[in-house]
Design a protein around this motif. Structure first.
Motif: not given
Length: 246
Positions: A1-26
């Motif tokens: 089973x995979x859980x996911x939560x959304x985050x944003x990080x800013x580098x320079x003038x760029x904003x990256x929005x992404x999901x952190x998907x968690x799994x016990x397999x990794x």
């Protein structure tokens, strides 16, 4: 089973929005960039701060990838599925040609020289006709991927000195290939549009994960040993890949 939560990080003038998907397999954090954004896979037991710290360290790389996708238009190819359009197969260009056919209950694509012939019902609604052609092309490409990919995987496995891995041809938009913990390789059917050296790069990359399930130095040494020009092939795939996503 995979859980996911959304985050944003800013580098320079760029904003990256992404999901952190968690799994016990990794066991390690994996970051990928595609036409639809950033994807982060993390072990279930790794806390958010450590994952975000790893993502921040990749800031320069993320910016380079973002710039590359912007240069390419940042979007997958837009196809109308009409006569005259160009499609690729193993790096060669083919022209699509729609042929009216009263018996064409389903559209079955056939290659004739440098033409992909698509029989379609005449006088059909345009949107239905395009959907039929798209479906026909997808089936044609998938069939040819199934024809080619296992043989290339067998060849590369022999060079690596590993058992021939199971190869599954799949439909996925975020990656060209993957390898699970049991050494089974999954390859995107769209990869069959690319030149064979780039197909071989993706297969070799995933085959090396049979030996190393992360991107350690040992992994990259294994890949470089069997494919000294892998970096050039990766750059070519990055430049061309958007043409194959539709």
């Amino acid at each position: 089973m995979t859980d996911a939560a959304q985050y944003s990080i800013v580098f320079g003038n760029e904003t990256f929005t992404f999901l952190i998907e968690r799994t016990a397999r990794r066991k390690t954090v994996a970051i990928s960039v595609g036409f639809d954004g950033v994807r982060v896979l993390a072990p279930s037991d790794l806390d958010d701060d450590r994952v975000l710290g790893i993502v921040r360290k990749k800031g320069a790389w993320l910016l380079r990838k973002q710039a590359a996708y912007r240069e390419l238009g940042g979007q997958a190819a837009v196809k109308e599925f009409v006569s005259g359009e160009t499609f690729h197969y193993l790096g060669r260009q083919y022209r699509l040609k729609l042929i009216p056919d009263e018996t064409a209950v389903t559209t079955r694509i056939a290659a004739r020289g440098s033409t992909l012939v698509a029989p379609v019902l005449p006088n059909g609604h345009e949107s239905i006709q395009r959907a039929a052609v798209r479906s026909g092309l997808s089936h044609w490409y998938r069939a040819h991927a199934i024809q080619h990919f296992p043989a290339r995987a067998r060849m590369i496995a022999e060079i690596l000195g590993i058992p021939t891995p199971t190869v599954n041809v799949v439909d996925q938009s975020k990656r060209w290939g993957s390898c699970d913990s049991r050494g089974r390789i999954r390859l995107n059917w769209r990869l069959v549009m690319a030149p064979m050296p780039l197909v071989d790069y993706v297969i070799a990359h995933e085959a090396c994960h049979v030996l190393e399930h992360n991107h350690s130095r040992r992994f990259w040494r294994s890949l470089e040993t069997i494919m000294p020009d892998y970096e050039d092939r990766l750059r070519r795939l990055d430049r061309m890949g958007h043409q194959f996503i539709w």
